[in-house]
Design a protein around this motif. Structure first.
Motif, PDB file in Angstrom:
ATOM      1  N   ASN A 211       0.809  -1.217   0.000  1.00  0.00           N
ATOM      2  CA  ASN A 211       0.000   0.000   0.000  1.00  0.00           C
ATOM      3  C   ASN A 211       0.845   1.272   0.000  1.00  0.00           C
ATOM      4  OD1 ASN A 211      -2.576  -1.259  -0.025  1.00  0.00           O
ATOM      5  ND2 ASN A 211      -2.225  -1.856   2.100  1.00  0.00           N
ATOM      6  N   LEU A 212       2.037   1.177   0.531  1.00  0.00           N
ATOM      7  CA  LEU A 212       2.912   2.336   0.553  1.00  0.00           C
ATOM      8  C   LEU A 212       3.342   2.694  -0.871  1.00  0.00           C
ATOM      9  CD1 LEU A 212       3.909   3.918   3.019  1.00  0.00           C
ATOM     10  CD2 LEU A 212       6.151   2.845   2.667  1.00  0.00           C
ATOM     11  N   LEU A 213       3.594   1.648  -1.635  1.00  0.00           N
ATOM     12  CA  LEU A 213       3.970   1.831  -3.030  1.00  0.00           C
ATOM     13  C   LEU A 213       2.822   2.510  -3.784  1.00  0.00           C
ATOM     14  CD1 LEU A 213       6.646   0.834  -4.221  1.00  0.00           C
ATOM     15  CD2 LEU A 213       5.358  -0.971  -5.366  1.00  0.00           C
ATOM     16  N   ALA A 214       1.611   2.099  -3.485  1.00  0.00           N
ATOM     17  CA  ALA A 214       0.434   2.681  -4.131  1.00  0.00           C
ATOM     18  C   ALA A 214       0.351   4.176  -3.826  1.00  0.00           C
ATOM     19  CB  ALA A 214      -0.829   1.973  -3.661  1.00  0.00           C
ATOM     20  N   GLU A 215       0.666   4.542  -2.604  1.00  0.00           N
ATOM     21  CA  GLU A 215       0.618   5.954  -2.223  1.00  0.00           C
ATOM     22  C   GLU A 215       1.683   6.739  -2.995  1.00  0.00           C
ATOM     23  OE1 GLU A 215      -1.405   7.811  -0.765  1.00  0.00           O
ATOM     24  OE2 GLU A 215      -0.085   9.562  -0.812  1.00  0.00           O
ATOM     25  N   LYS A 216       2.857   6.164  -3.134  1.00  0.00           N
ATOM     26  CA  LYS A 216       3.912   6.829  -3.913  1.00  0.00           C
ATOM     27  C   LYS A 216       3.464   7.021  -5.352  1.00  0.00           C
ATOM     28  CE  LYS A 216       8.437   5.916  -3.421  1.00  0.00           C
ATOM     29  NZ  LYS A 216       9.646   5.077  -3.273  1.00  0.00           N
ATOM     30  N   ASP A 217       2.785   6.006  -5.878  1.00  0.00           N
ATOM     31  CA  ASP A 217       2.312   6.076  -7.260  1.00  0.00           C
ATOM     32  C   ASP A 217       1.269   7.182  -7.432  1.00  0.00           C
ATOM     33  OD1 ASP A 217       2.507   4.454  -9.871  1.00  0.00           O
ATOM     34  OD2 ASP A 217       0.356   4.797  -9.610  1.00  0.00           O
ATOM     35  N   ARG A 218       0.375   7.294  -6.444  1.00  0.00           N
ATOM     36  CA  ARG A 218      -0.638   8.356  -6.520  1.00  0.00           C
ATOM     37  C   ARG A 218       0.020   9.724  -6.602  1.00  0.00           C
ATOM     38  NH1 ARG A 218      -3.998   4.942  -3.820  1.00  0.00           N
ATOM     39  NH2 ARG A 218      -3.119   5.298  -1.750  1.00  0.00           N
ATOM     40  N   ARG A 219       1.058   9.897  -5.813  1.00  0.00           N
ATOM     41  CA  ARG A 219       1.741  11.207  -5.820  1.00  0.00           C
ATOM     42  C   ARG A 219       2.444  11.439  -7.156  1.00  0.00           C
ATOM     43  NH1 ARG A 219       5.150  11.714  -0.503  1.00  0.00           N
ATOM     44  NH2 ARG A 219       3.918  10.292   0.746  1.00  0.00           N
ATOM     45  N   LEU A 220       2.997  10.374  -7.696  1.00  0.00           N
ATOM     46  CA  LEU A 220       3.654  10.487  -9.007  1.00  0.00           C
ATOM     47  C   LEU A 220       2.637  10.914 -10.061  1.00  0.00           C
ATOM     48  CD1 LEU A 220       6.057  10.078 -10.900  1.00  0.00           C
ATOM     49  CD2 LEU A 220       5.449   7.658 -11.044  1.00  0.00           C
ATOM     50  N   MET A 221       1.460  10.268 -10.033  1.00  0.00           N
ATOM     51  CA  MET A 221       0.423  10.590 -11.020  1.00  0.00           C
ATOM     52  C   MET A 221      -0.001  12.047 -10.900  1.00  0.00           C
ATOM     53  SD  MET A 221       0.060   8.125 -12.930  1.00  0.00           S
ATOM     54  CE  MET A 221       1.569   7.238 -12.647  1.00  0.00           C
ATOM     55  N   SER A 222      -0.168  12.521  -9.682  1.00  0.00           N
ATOM     56  CA  SER A 222      -0.656  13.890  -9.552  1.00  0.00           C
ATOM     57  C   SER A 222       0.421  14.870 -10.000  1.00  0.00           C
ATOM     58  CB  SER A 222      -1.206  14.159  -8.156  1.00  0.00           C
ATOM     59  OG  SER A 222      -0.201  14.621  -7.317  1.00  0.00           O
ATOM     60  N   ALA A 223       1.698  14.507  -9.825  1.00  0.00           N
ATOM     61  CA  ALA A 223       2.774  15.368 -10.337  1.00  0.00           C
ATOM     62  C   ALA A 223       2.745  15.400 -11.867  1.00  0.00           C
ATOM     63  CB  ALA A 223       4.125  14.854  -9.846  1.00  0.00           C
ATOM     64  N   ILE A 224       2.563  14.219 -12.462  1.00  0.00           N
ATOM     65  CA  ILE A 224       2.511  14.167 -13.934  1.00  0.00           C
ATOM     66  C   ILE A 224       1.323  14.964 -14.455  1.00  0.00           C
ATOM     67  CG2 ILE A 224       2.114  12.621 -15.900  1.00  0.00           C
ATOM     68  CD1 ILE A 224       3.743  10.511 -14.479  1.00  0.00           C
ATOM     69  N   ASP A 225       0.169  14.797 -13.784  1.00  0.00           N
ATOM     70  CA  ASP A 225      -1.019  15.538 -14.226  1.00  0.00           C
ATOM     71  C   ASP A 225      -0.796  17.045 -14.156  1.00  0.00           C
ATOM     72  OD1 ASP A 225      -2.401  13.224 -14.806  1.00  0.00           O
ATOM     73  OD2 ASP A 225      -3.422  13.119 -12.865  1.00  0.00           O
ATOM     74  N   SER A 226      -0.136  17.509 -13.102  1.00  0.00           N
ATOM     75  CA  SER A 226       0.106  18.957 -12.985  1.00  0.00           C
ATOM     76  C   SER A 226       1.023  19.441 -14.095  1.00  0.00           C
ATOM     77  CB  SER A 226       0.763  19.309 -11.651  1.00  0.00           C
ATOM     78  OG  SER A 226       0.121  18.662 -10.611  1.00  0.00           O
ATOM     79  N   ILE A 227       2.044  18.671 -14.368  1.00  0.00           N
ATOM     80  CA  ILE A 227       2.991  19.084 -15.413  1.00  0.00           C
ATOM     81  C   ILE A 227       2.287  19.131 -16.770  1.00  0.00           C
ATOM     82  CG2 ILE A 227       5.039  18.342 -16.716  1.00  0.00           C
ATOM     83  CD1 ILE A 227       6.095  17.275 -13.961  1.00  0.00           C
ATOM     84  N   ASN A 228       1.497  18.098 -17.053  1.00  0.00           N
ATOM     85  CA  ASN A 228       0.804  18.078 -18.344  1.00  0.00           C
ATOM     86  C   ASN A 228      -0.268  19.156 -18.442  1.00  0.00           C
ATOM     87  OD1 ASN A 228       2.367  16.060 -19.449  1.00  0.00           O
ATOM     88  ND2 ASN A 228       1.002  14.413 -18.775  1.00  0.00           N
ATOM     89  N   ALA A 229      -0.866  19.499 -17.295  1.00  0.00           N
ATOM     90  CA  ALA A 229      -1.858  20.575 -17.305  1.00  0.00           C
ATOM     91  C   ALA A 229      -1.182  21.900 -17.625  1.00  0.00           C
ATOM     92  CB  ALA A 229      -2.577  20.650 -15.963  1.00  0.00           C
ATOM     93  N   ALA A 230       0.026  22.074 -17.089  1.00  0.00           N
ATOM     94  CA  ALA A 230       0.725  23.346 -17.284  1.00  0.00           C
ATOM     95  C   ALA A 230       1.370  23.450 -18.660  1.00  0.00           C
ATOM     96  CB  ALA A 230       1.781  23.530 -16.194  1.00  0.00           C
ATOM     97  N   TYR A 231       1.918  22.343 -19.157  1.00  0.00           N
ATOM     98  CA  TYR A 231       2.721  22.435 -20.382  1.00  0.00           C
ATOM     99  C   TYR A 231       2.098  21.745 -21.593  1.00  0.00           C
ATOM    100  CZ  TYR A 231       6.234  24.179 -17.186  1.00  0.00           C
ATOM    101  OH  TYR A 231       6.896  24.914 -16.255  1.00  0.00           O
ATOM    102  N   GLY A 232       0.895  21.193 -21.418  1.00  0.00           N
ATOM    103  CA  GLY A 232       0.229  20.581 -22.572  1.00  0.00           C
ATOM    104  C   GLY A 232       0.202  19.072 -22.478  1.00  0.00           C
TER     105      GLY A 232
END
Length: 417
Positions: free
Chosen positions: A361-382
DNA sequence: TCTGGGGTCCTAGGACCC
DNA sequence: TCTGGGGTCCTAGGACCC
């Protein structure tokens, strides 16, 4: 009372806002890969161009009559749709967005002149967005839809029609083809025609038992609605999707598992992004690829696979790797794949997940944070700025008549001076 | 040469329960 | 001779929508 606001020839109207010289001229909009006709101006309809007509089959007609052709520009249409809907939301406290170009408005409890309301709303939409909108008002959603269709046939209605008196409704229904009623499709209307039931009025004169026996619950609902009894729920609050699909036809067939995987990985990524947007997880995905069904002499296949996840997920990594593995499993050598897609199934809200007994479950939490970082970057830069390396950089598609992103890309904004 | 994409709901039938 | 009665859940396929 309910209103239905329906944008006339919506995709064509969006293009015309920025190309006003095309008013009064035949114009069509095409689907992905410039494949089929998905929107037509009245002038194009008059030439006999049908909804869904393949582009290559009407090319002669288009050249002969100088029809203006656009490749679909969904970024533009989505943005124009938002604009129209914001005008509609000001007109009623309760609206239901039914599709990209249609909304219902709940007018219950409003003590107003409905005919004037409909006409003024249509006028306001046009003035504020440039999109012509037909507004029908009546006591059920189905009747409101019919009223809005009348606006398109009769210019004198000025975009708004209130249909209320029983005598008026009867007069309209007697002329209204049964196959044009909301909820009555090809199969049902064929059956009705064989019984000499040709108009909405004929259908409404059957008994409830007859309708129930032949067409079941959906038929009964439509029958009641035509008789003025509201039977289709007004869906005020936006529901999250129960299935999310991303699929495309390719402009050129794909013959290797590597190339197919790269394309499918893009669909899987899009699916995961949409899951996260609506704060959902899925516990199953379906992946498929199919050959070109129009090429009857070539080997045909519909290859597919369903994959279940131990723990519900919206992780791009999990969904992409499951999809890529599915492709490797089902790929049939020798097949030329024309279309593929990924569907998320068994979708649940992300807040009430149970952690897995067997996974980290800890790995899953790390993955969630990774996804939200990717989403923010793609929202900002396309979209697609940051993506997994298995993904193809884009889905190859033909768009020979694409219009600019007039309202959503700074460099495409129209210049006034 | 060339033929879109994304959804919803209902129903019948099978598998299962006591 | 004769084989109950009452449910639930799931799935596939059909019909419909834009």
């Amino acid at each position: 009372m309910f209103a239905l606001a329906d944008c006339n020839n919506f995709f064509v109207s969006c293009e015309r806002v920025f190309r006003p010289e095309l008013n009064g001229k035949p114009v069509i909009v095409l689907s992905n890969n410039d494949g089929c006709t998905v929107a037509r101006s009245n002038e194009a309809k008059a030439l006999g161009i049908k909804m869904g007509d393949p582009y290559f089959k009407i090319r002669n007609l288009i050249e002969r009559y100088g029809v203006t052709v656009f490749s679909g520009n969904m970024a533009l249409y989505g943005d124009m749709s938002q604009r129209v809907k914001s005008v509609l939301r000001e007109a009623s406290p309760s609206t239901e967005s039914y599709s990209i170009d249609e909304s219902f408005l709940d007018l219950n409890g409003m003590d107003i002149d409905f005919d004037r309301f409909a006409k003024e709303l249509s006028e306001r939409c046009f003035r504020w967005t440039g999109i012509p909108v037909s507004v029908g008002v009546s006591s059920t959603k189905t009747l409101a839809k019919i009223a809005s269709k009348l606006c398109k046939s009769y210019k004198g209605l000025k975009g708004g029609c209130f249909m209320d008196r029983p005598g008026d409704i009867e007069k309209v229904l007697r002329k209204f083809p049964v196959e044009d009623v909301w909820g009555i499709g090809r199969r049902t209307s064929a059956k009705l025609h064989s019984m000499f039931i040709k108009t909405a009025w004929d259908f409404s004169r059957l008994t409830e038992a007859q309708v129930d026996a032949m067409f079941g619950l959906p038929g009964v609902r439509t029958w009641k609605e035509l008789r003025g009894i509201p039977s289709i729920e007004f869906e005020d609050i936006v529901q999250s999707k129960q299935t999310i699909t991303n699929s495309r036809s390719f402009s050129k067939e794909i013959c290797t598992p590597q190339e197919l995987s790269e394309q499918v990985a893009v669909f899987a990524t899009m699916t995961a992004e949409k899951l996260r947007q609506q704060h959902s997880l899925c516990s199953q995905i379906a992946v498929y690829a199919m050959t070109n069904r129009f090429k009857e002499n070539e080997m045909q296949a519909y290859s597919s696979d369903v994959v279940s996840f131990m723990t519900p997920t919206s992780s791009t990594g999990a969904i992409v790797s499951a999809s890529v593995k599915a492709v490797k499993d089902f790929f049939v050598p020798g097949c030329a794949y024309k279309k593929a897609g990924v569907t998320a199934l068994k979708i649940s809200p992300e807040h009430d997940v149970t952690g897995s007994l067997f996974e980290d479950n800890l790995l899953a939490e790390k993955d969630r944070r990774l996804m939200s970082a990717i989403d923010s970057i793609n929202a900002a830069y396309g979209r697609g700025t940051l993506r997994l390396s298995v993904c193809s950089d884009s889905i190859k598609s033909t768009r020979e008549h694409q219009s600019p992103h007039y309202s959503t890309r700074l460099s495409d904004f129209p210049k006034v001076k």
